[in-house]
Design a protein around this motif. Structure first.
Motif, short mmCIF file in Angstrom:
data_model
loop_
_atom_site.label_atom_id
_atom_site.label_comp_id
_atom_site.label_asym_id
_atom_site.label_seq_id
_atom_site.Cartn_x
_atom_site.Cartn_y
_atom_site.Cartn_z
N ARG A 104 15.34 11.67 -30.08
CA ARG A 104 15.63 12.23 -28.76
C ARG A 104 15.70 11.13 -27.72
O ARG A 104 16.59 11.13 -26.86
CB ARG A 104 14.55 13.24 -28.37
CG ARG A 104 14.65 14.58 -29.08
CD ARG A 104 13.77 15.63 -28.40
NE ARG A 104 12.37 15.21 -28.33
CZ ARG A 104 11.47 15.44 -29.27
NH1 ARG A 104 11.83 16.08 -30.37
NH2 ARG A 104 10.23 15.04 -29.14
N ASP A 141 18.84 10.34 -25.39
CA ASP A 141 18.69 10.52 -23.95
C ASP A 141 18.94 9.21 -23.20
O ASP A 141 19.54 9.21 -22.13
CB ASP A 141 17.29 11.05 -23.62
CG ASP A 141 17.09 12.48 -24.07
OD1 ASP A 141 18.10 13.17 -24.33
OD2 ASP A 141 15.93 12.92 -24.17
N GLN A 191 23.48 14.71 -18.43
CA GLN A 191 22.76 13.75 -19.27
C GLN A 191 21.98 12.74 -18.42
O GLN A 191 20.84 12.39 -18.73
CB GLN A 191 23.74 13.01 -20.19
CG GLN A 191 24.57 13.90 -21.09
CD GLN A 191 23.73 14.86 -21.90
OE1 GLN A 191 22.69 14.51 -22.43
NE2 GLN A 191 24.20 16.10 -22.02
N ALA A 222 17.88 12.22 -18.28
CA ALA A 222 17.26 10.91 -18.49
C ALA A 222 16.33 10.53 -17.34
O ALA A 222 15.25 9.96 -17.56
CB ALA A 222 18.34 9.84 -18.66
N CYS A 244 13.37 7.99 -18.76
CA CYS A 244 13.78 7.31 -19.96
C CYS A 244 13.77 5.79 -19.83
O CYS A 244 13.56 5.08 -20.83
CB CYS A 244 15.18 7.78 -20.39
SG CYS A 244 15.17 9.39 -21.20
#
Length: 206
Positions: A120, A124, A140, A144, A149
């Motif tokens: 994942r 991500d 997306q 994130a 992220c």
């Protein structure tokens, strides 16, 4: 609308177009993939729908799902091949140890959860730093950011995710470094861990 993949085989090239049907009418990417493959198409495209998900405890009783049967998020980065090899490796390693069946099951499920978490993160991060335009990619990037992220990316590169270390080979860490470069992350003040000589030789060869 999403992203396209190609899988090259000896006798043909498989094509796919991944998109979110909640954001776009499937007829639109269908028309696009037909346009791209016009003149070279062997079969007509067909719609395959799935809900991304995974089992938190895949090994149940006498049933051990391997590969993508234990979870599927996205075909990005050849996840099917990766999932099969990792699950087979973990299972064979665990079965050679002198553990009770209960502990073996718990350990296998723990490894599978780490593998799915890393997958994942990989998706991500890669999708979150993309500069592509459209609702799909806007979503997306938002995901994130919400999952922080970039901090996860830094933790992986600097070796702070010790719980995931067993799931990594150094070439994966090198891939994350390329992700950071693509996102123009300032890494000059990062305290990088020492690289084992074997991994250093591999990176230099790469």
């Amino acid at each position: 609308y999403g992203w396209r993949f190609q899988i090259r085989l000896f006798h043909r090239i498989g094509n796919g177009y991944v998109f979110n049907s909640r954001q776009v009418d499937p007829a639109i990417p269908l028309a696009r993939i037909k346009e791209i493959t016009n003149g070279t198409r062997i079969l007509e495209p067909r719609l395959i729908q799935w809900e991304p998900g995974e089992y938190s405890e895949p090994w149940q009783g006498n049933l051990v799902p391997l590969g993508i049967s234990s979870g599927f998020i996205d075909p990005f980065a050849a996840s099917a091949y990766d999932a099969h090899t990792r699950s087979l490796r973990d299972l064979t390693n665990l079965l050679t140890k002198e553990n009770s069946l209960e502990n073996t099951i718990k350990e296998y499920n723990r490894h599978r959860n780490f593998t799915m978490e890393e997958r994942r993160l990989r998706r991500d991060i890669a999708f979150g730093i993309s500069q592509r335009s459209g609702p799909y990619w806007d979503t997306q990037r938002k995901v994130a950011q919400e999952k922080n992220c970039l901090q996860s990316l830094k933790d992986i590169i600097l070796g702070k995710r010790v719980d995931l270390d067993s799931e990594f080979r150094y070439h994966w860490v090198h891939m994350y470094i390329r992700f950071a470069l693509a996102a123009e992350v300032d890494m000059k003040d990062w305290d990088f861990p020492a690289i084992p000589q074997l991994h250093r030789n591999m990176v230099e060869a790469f």
